[in-house]
Motif scaffolding. Structure first.
Motif, short mmCIF file in Angstrom:
data_model
loop_
_atom_site.label_atom_id
_atom_site.label_comp_id
_atom_site.label_asym_id
_atom_site.label_seq_id
_atom_site.Cartn_x
_atom_site.Cartn_y
_atom_site.Cartn_z
N UNK A 291 0.84 -1.20 0.00
CA UNK A 291 0.00 0.00 0.00
C UNK A 291 0.88 1.25 0.00
N UNK A 292 1.90 1.24 0.83
CA UNK A 292 2.82 2.37 0.89
C UNK A 292 3.55 2.59 -0.42
N UNK A 293 3.97 1.49 -1.04
CA UNK A 293 4.65 1.57 -2.34
C UNK A 293 3.75 2.26 -3.36
N UNK A 294 2.50 1.85 -3.42
CA UNK A 294 1.55 2.45 -4.36
C UNK A 294 1.34 3.93 -4.07
N UNK A 295 1.34 4.30 -2.81
CA UNK A 295 1.21 5.72 -2.44
C UNK A 295 2.46 6.48 -2.86
N UNK A 296 3.63 5.92 -2.57
CA UNK A 296 4.90 6.58 -2.89
C UNK A 296 5.07 6.83 -4.37
N UNK A 297 4.62 5.87 -5.19
CA UNK A 297 4.71 6.01 -6.65
C UNK A 297 3.95 7.25 -7.10
N UNK A 298 2.85 7.56 -6.46
CA UNK A 298 2.04 8.72 -6.83
C UNK A 298 2.46 9.99 -6.08
N UNK A 299 2.92 9.83 -4.86
CA UNK A 299 3.26 10.96 -4.01
C UNK A 299 4.48 11.73 -4.51
N UNK A 300 5.39 11.05 -5.19
CA UNK A 300 6.61 11.69 -5.65
C UNK A 300 6.30 12.85 -6.61
N UNK A 301 5.26 12.71 -7.41
CA UNK A 301 4.88 13.80 -8.32
C UNK A 301 4.50 15.06 -7.55
N UNK A 302 3.68 14.90 -6.53
CA UNK A 302 3.28 16.05 -5.71
C UNK A 302 4.49 16.64 -5.00
N UNK A 303 5.35 15.76 -4.50
CA UNK A 303 6.56 16.23 -3.82
C UNK A 303 7.42 17.08 -4.74
N UNK A 304 7.68 16.59 -5.94
CA UNK A 304 8.54 17.31 -6.88
C UNK A 304 7.89 18.62 -7.33
N UNK A 305 6.58 18.62 -7.49
CA UNK A 305 5.88 19.82 -7.94
C UNK A 305 5.86 20.91 -6.86
N UNK A 306 5.67 20.53 -5.61
CA UNK A 306 5.52 21.53 -4.55
C UNK A 306 6.83 21.92 -3.86
N UNK A 307 7.83 21.06 -3.92
CA UNK A 307 9.05 21.34 -3.16
C UNK A 307 10.09 22.14 -3.94
N UNK A 308 9.97 22.17 -5.26
CA UNK A 308 10.96 22.83 -6.11
C UNK A 308 12.36 22.28 -5.92
N UNK A 309 12.47 21.04 -5.51
CA UNK A 309 13.77 20.41 -5.34
C UNK A 309 14.29 20.01 -6.71
N UNK A 310 15.53 20.35 -6.97
CA UNK A 310 16.13 19.95 -8.25
C UNK A 310 16.67 18.53 -8.11
N UNK A 311 17.16 17.99 -9.22
CA UNK A 311 17.68 16.62 -9.22
C UNK A 311 18.79 16.50 -8.18
N UNK A 312 18.70 15.49 -7.36
CA UNK A 312 19.74 15.24 -6.36
C UNK A 312 20.96 14.63 -7.04
#
Length: 186
Positions: free
Chosen positions: A52-73
């Motif tokens: 369940x967490x894996x499925x959430x993480x797969x989708x959550x990363x998009x929101x994280x990248x969009x809202x955090x403005x973090x560049x490629x590590x």
């Protein structure tokens, strides 16, 4: 236009809509309880929470990248630091620290300062093998896989099991090269 600076976990957490913490905690508890009833085996519940967490993480990363403005590590160390300081703060409102790096820089521990999932929780003796927060390990694994990092994420310490902290071990198994669906030169 100048590049936008990355936002801190605190700033992002303050700007997003919140769900009542007690409602969130109790809803998660109800899900775990229902899984225990349906699946009966604690190990199966651990696997299901991870999935369940894996499925959430797969989708959550998009929101994280969009809202955090973090560049490629640049590397895995920077990625782990961003997860701990920005990701956990952004989505759970808790700080975390990265410790226990191995010599290769491919394995570390993320220690949570607090864990809102375990408020009001006591594990009965019949559930001592349960990793109650296993959904979090799945979220981290799923999110990292979407940014081309195959990882293994396991709980090392868990306060519900009598330990002094909540500690996730994150081990980089391999960096998956990015594949493009088409060639630019055609």
């Amino acid at each position: 236009m100048a590049p936008v600076a990355p936002r801190s976990g605190d700033a992002i957490f303050a700007s997003v809509e919140h769900v009542n913490a007690e409602l969130f905690t109790l809803t998660y508890g109800a899900i775990v309880r229902q899984l225990l009833t349906d699946l009966e085996e604690v190990e199966e519940v651990n696997k299901q929470l991870d999935q369940m967490g894996y499925n959430i993480g797969v989708r959550l990363i998009d929101e994280f990248l969009a809202k955090s403005n973090v560049s490629r590590c640049v590397d895995f160390k920077e990625t782990a630091d961003v997860i701990a300081k920005v990701g956990f703060k952004m989505f759970l409102g808790v700080g975390a620290s990265v410790t226990n790096w191995d010599a290769d820089g491919t394995c570390c521990s993320i220690v949570l300062g607090d864990n809102p999932l375990v408020d009001f929780v006591e594990l009965p003796d019949t559930c001592q093998g349960l990793y109650y927060c296993n959904i979090l390990s799945g979220v981290v694994r799923g999110a990292l896989e979407m940014v081309s990092m195959k990882t293994e994420v396991t709980w090392v310490r868990d306060m519900l099991r009598g330990d002094d902290a909540f500690e996730l071990q994150v081990k980089l198994l391999k960096q998956v090269p990015e594949e493009y669906p088409y060639k630019d030169d055609e």
